[in-house]
Design a protein around this motif. Structure first.
Motif, PDB file in Angstrom:
ATOM      1  N   ASP A  56       1.134  -7.955  -3.694  1.00 26.53           N
ATOM      2  CA  ASP A  56       2.352  -7.128  -3.682  1.00 26.53           C
ATOM      3  C   ASP A  56       2.538  -6.489  -2.316  1.00 26.53           C
ATOM      4  O   ASP A  56       1.825  -5.558  -1.936  1.00 26.53           O
ATOM      5  CB  ASP A  56       2.259  -6.050  -4.768  1.00 26.53           C
ATOM      6  N   ARG A  57       3.515  -6.977  -1.567  1.00 28.20           N
ATOM      7  CA  ARG A  57       3.764  -6.467  -0.211  1.00 28.20           C
ATOM      8  C   ARG A  57       4.222  -5.017  -0.207  1.00 28.20           C
ATOM      9  O   ARG A  57       4.034  -4.320   0.796  1.00 28.20           O
ATOM     10  CB  ARG A  57       4.841  -7.324   0.465  1.00 28.20           C
ATOM     11  N   HIS A  58       4.818  -4.555  -1.314  1.00 32.52           N
ATOM     12  CA  HIS A  58       5.273  -3.161  -1.376  1.00 32.52           C
ATOM     13  C   HIS A  58       4.096  -2.176  -1.337  1.00 32.52           C
ATOM     14  O   HIS A  58       4.284  -0.984  -1.069  1.00 32.52           O
ATOM     15  CB  HIS A  58       6.096  -2.936  -2.648  1.00 32.52           C
ATOM     16  N   LEU A  59       2.903  -2.662  -1.651  1.00 29.34           N
ATOM     17  CA  LEU A  59       1.730  -1.796  -1.644  1.00 29.34           C
ATOM     18  C   LEU A  59       1.014  -1.786  -0.296  1.00 29.34           C
ATOM     19  O   LEU A  59      -0.004  -1.109  -0.152  1.00 29.34           O
ATOM     20  CB  LEU A  59       0.741  -2.250  -2.726  1.00 29.34           C
ATOM     21  N   HIS A  60       1.552  -2.496   0.675  1.00 34.15           N
ATOM     22  CA  HIS A  60       0.909  -2.553   1.987  1.00 34.15           C
ATOM     23  C   HIS A  60       1.287  -1.312   2.810  1.00 34.15           C
ATOM     24  O   HIS A  60       1.991  -1.371   3.817  1.00 34.15           O
ATOM     25  CB  HIS A  60       1.296  -3.836   2.720  1.00 34.15           C
ATOM     26  N   THR A  61       0.788  -0.182   2.313  1.00 34.00           N
ATOM     27  CA  THR A  61       0.996   1.120   2.946  1.00 34.00           C
ATOM     28  C   THR A  61      -0.376   1.748   3.189  1.00 34.00           C
ATOM     29  O   THR A  61      -1.380   1.316   2.590  1.00 34.00           O
ATOM     30  CB  THR A  61       1.833   2.042   2.049  1.00 34.00           C
ATOM     31  N   PRO A  62      -0.473   2.768   4.055  1.00 36.47           N
ATOM     32  CA  PRO A  62      -1.781   3.353   4.368  1.00 36.47           C
ATOM     33  C   PRO A  62      -2.585   3.784   3.147  1.00 36.47           C
ATOM     34  O   PRO A  62      -3.789   3.520   3.062  1.00 36.47           O
ATOM     35  CB  PRO A  62      -1.421   4.549   5.251  1.00 36.47           C
ATOM     36  N   MET A  63      -1.925   4.447   2.177  1.00 34.30           N
ATOM     37  CA  MET A  63      -2.654   4.943   1.010  1.00 34.30           C
ATOM     38  C   MET A  63      -3.301   3.799   0.234  1.00 34.30           C
ATOM     39  O   MET A  63      -4.479   3.855  -0.140  1.00 34.30           O
ATOM     40  CB  MET A  63      -1.724   5.730   0.083  1.00 34.30           C
ATOM     41  N   TYR A  64      -2.556   2.716   0.015  1.00 36.09           N
ATOM     42  CA  TYR A  64      -3.084   1.602  -0.778  1.00 36.09           C
ATOM     43  C   TYR A  64      -4.026   0.712   0.036  1.00 36.09           C
ATOM     44  O   TYR A  64      -4.880   0.036  -0.537  1.00 36.09           O
ATOM     45  CB  TYR A  64      -1.939   0.808  -1.397  1.00 36.09           C
ATOM     46  N   ILE A  65      -3.881   0.715   1.348  1.00 33.49           N
ATOM     47  CA  ILE A  65      -4.882   0.046   2.180  1.00 33.49           C
ATOM     48  C   ILE A  65      -6.237   0.733   1.999  1.00 33.49           C
ATOM     49  O   ILE A  65      -7.283   0.082   1.862  1.00 33.49           O
ATOM     50  CB  ILE A  65      -4.458   0.054   3.660  1.00 33.49           C
ATOM     51  N   LEU A  66      -6.221   2.068   1.965  1.00 37.64           N
ATOM     52  CA  LEU A  66      -7.450   2.821   1.732  1.00 37.64           C
ATOM     53  C   LEU A  66      -8.017   2.550   0.340  1.00 37.64           C
ATOM     54  O   LEU A  66      -9.233   2.390   0.176  1.00 37.64           O
ATOM     55  CB  LEU A  66      -7.172   4.322   1.902  1.00 37.64           C
ATOM     56  N   VAL A  67      -7.145   2.499  -0.656  1.00 37.14           N
ATOM     57  CA  VAL A  67      -7.581   2.224  -2.025  1.00 37.14           C
ATOM     58  C   VAL A  67      -8.220   0.841  -2.111  1.00 37.14           C
ATOM     59  O   VAL A  67      -9.269   0.653  -2.743  1.00 37.14           O
ATOM     60  CB  VAL A  67      -6.387   2.339  -2.996  1.00 37.14           C
ATOM     61  N   CYS A  68      -7.609  -0.143  -1.468  1.00 38.13           N
ATOM     62  CA  CYS A  68      -8.158  -1.494  -1.446  1.00 38.13           C
ATOM     63  C   CYS A  68      -9.498  -1.511  -0.712  1.00 38.13           C
ATOM     64  O   CYS A  68     -10.452  -2.179  -1.154  1.00 38.13           O
ATOM     65  CB  CYS A  68      -7.172  -2.449  -0.778  1.00 38.13           C
ATOM     66  N   GLY A  69      -9.586  -0.779   0.385  1.00 36.87           N
ATOM     67  CA  GLY A  69     -10.844  -0.686   1.123  1.00 36.87           C
ATOM     68  C   GLY A  69     -11.953  -0.067   0.282  1.00 36.87           C
ATOM     69  O   GLY A  69     -13.111  -0.503   0.340  1.00 36.87           O
ATOM     70  N   LEU A  70     -11.591   0.935  -0.520  1.00 39.96           N
ATOM     71  CA  LEU A  70     -12.564   1.557  -1.411  1.00 39.96           C
ATOM     72  C   LEU A  70     -13.025   0.571  -2.481  1.00 39.96           C
ATOM     73  O   LEU A  70     -14.212   0.533  -2.832  1.00 39.96           O
ATOM     74  CB  LEU A  70     -11.957   2.798  -2.059  1.00 39.96           C
ATOM     75  N   ALA A  71     -12.102  -0.239  -2.993  1.00 42.74           N
ATOM     76  CA  ALA A  71     -12.459  -1.244  -4.004  1.00 42.74           C
ATOM     77  C   ALA A  71     -13.431  -2.267  -3.420  1.00 42.74           C
ATOM     78  O   ALA A  71     -14.423  -2.644  -4.064  1.00 42.74           O
ATOM     79  CB  ALA A  71     -11.203  -1.934  -4.525  1.00 42.74           C
ATOM     80  N   VAL A  72     -13.173  -2.732  -2.192  1.00 46.37           N
ATOM     81  CA  VAL A  72     -14.075  -3.683  -1.534  1.00 46.37           C
ATOM     82  C   VAL A  72     -15.459  -3.060  -1.365  1.00 46.37           C
ATOM     83  O   VAL A  72     -16.497  -3.694  -1.628  1.00 46.37           O
ATOM     84  CB  VAL A  72     -13.505  -4.104  -0.164  1.00 46.37           C
ATOM     85  N   LEU A  73     -15.480  -1.808  -0.962  1.00 47.66           N
ATOM     86  CA  LEU A  73     -16.747  -1.109  -0.737  1.00 47.66           C
ATOM     87  C   LEU A  73     -17.518  -0.930  -2.040  1.00 47.66           C
ATOM     88  O   LEU A  73     -18.749  -1.109  -2.084  1.00 47.66           O
ATOM     89  CB  LEU A  73     -16.453   0.247  -0.093  1.00 47.66           C
ATOM     90  N   ASP A  74     -16.815  -0.596  -3.110  1.00 49.23           N
ATOM     91  CA  ASP A  74     -17.483  -0.406  -4.406  1.00 49.23           C
ATOM     92  C   ASP A  74     -18.096  -1.711  -4.915  1.00 49.23           C
ATOM     93  O   ASP A  74     -19.187  -1.709  -5.484  1.00 49.23           O
ATOM     94  CB  ASP A  74     -16.490   0.145  -5.436  1.00 49.23           C
TER      95      ASP A  74
END
Length: 319
Positions: A56-74
């Motif tokens: 979803d390209r609409h989620l390519h914002t700073p907040m959701y980039i951080l959320v995705c980064g947290l998911a990768v880290l977890d």
């Protein structure tokens, strides 16, 4: 490995013994079933969030980039420790080669430190968005947040390097039984031959710094956010904001406070070994299990994107 270890170390592998108080087969089977279920839930929840973000390209914002980064880290944190814990729960003990044990230790410390800094970065993002909404687009953008996330990873593993390097200066000449469910740094360091007191306190200082400074910044950020929320006229808006902050702080408290307790417990005589091990295990899996629920699945945009993805797949299946 250092030259000292090459010539002096007699230990070629460590024996991971897990919970000293749990030796019967039924208890081990129960733990295996519980942690296998938890691990699968962690993988499904976090990988689903990553797929949603990528699609979803609409989620390519700073907040959701951080959320995705947290998911990768977890996913990385739990994959580093939980599979080896599952093997341990199926057996009475598990052996880990010397190099493999220190590799797991290094990644555990590095990933743990990275998550600590990433949580602070997420708090900064929300603090800027809520307290300085007009300046937010100029202060935070996608490229800047990606650079800051890369910095979190770099600093996280940089903080882990001295601890492992200091441990490898000592010879490991026996015993080799690690009283933990994985190659935990402090548990392994206790097996070193030599005076580890100075090294232990140096490592404790590094560990507490990785915890205390990000936590202090997170608390400051949330205090400012709550102060801004109090100016919201709507009672419903206040309750919603406080509920969101409260759930975020619950996961943050588990991550930071339990980790600090485990670090310090090694320096307190008489601490229950089983409680220390359980604290380390909970600190490993609880945030990774709760983060998808706390940060994402309760978010309207994520839910809408998830529904769109399911509807699209349903239409494709009918075709």
């Amino acid at each position: 490995m250092s030259e000292l270890n090459k010539t002096s170390s007699l230990v070629q592998e460590f024996i991971i013994v897990g919970f000293p108080g749990l030796r019967d087969q039924e208890s081990r089977k129960t733990l295996f079933a519980i942690f296998l279920t938890v691990y699968l839930l962690i993988l499904v929840g976090n990988l689903l969030l990553i797929v949603i973000f990528v699609s979803d390209r609409h989620l390519h914002t700073p907040m959701y980039i951080l959320v995705c980064g947290l998911a990768v880290l977890d996913v990385a944190i739990t994959t580093n420790t939980v599979p080896s814990m599952l093997v341990l729960f199926r057996l009475e003990f598990r052996t880990a080669p010397f190099a493999a044990c220190f590799t797991q230790t290094y990644f555990f410390l590095g990933l743990f430190s990275t998550e600590s800094f990433l949580l602070a970065l997420m708090a900064y993002d929300r603090y800027t968005a809520i307290c300085y909404p007009l300046h937010y687009p100029n202060l935070i953008n996608n490229s800047r947040i990606l650079r800051l996330m890369a910095g979190c990873w770099a600093v996280g593993f940089l903080c882990a390097t001295p601890s492992v390097a200091l441990a490898l200066r000592f010879p490991f000449c026996g015993p080799n039984k690690v009283i933990q469910c994985f190659c935990d740094y402090s548990s392994v360091l206790l097996l070193a031959c030599g005076d580890i007191v100075v090294t232990s306190y140096v490592v404790l200082s590094i560990g507490l710094s990785v915890l205390v400074f990000p936590l202090a910044f997170i608390l400051f950020s949330y205090a400012q956010i709550i102060s801004s929320v109090l100016r919201i006229a709507s009672t419903e808006g206040r309750l919603k904001a406080f509920y969101t902050c409260g759930t975020h702080m619950l996961v943050i408290a588990v991550f930071f406070l339990i980790a600090a307790g485990v670090f310090i417990s090694y320096r307190i005589p008489g601490t229950s070994v089983d409680m220390r091990i359980m604290g380390a295990v909970i600190q490993n899996v609880f945030p990774a299990l709760m983060n998808p629920l706390i940060y994402c699945l309760r978010t309207k945009e994520i839910r809408e994107s998830l529904l769109k993805m399911f509807k699209k797949n349903k239409v494709l299946a009918q075709c």
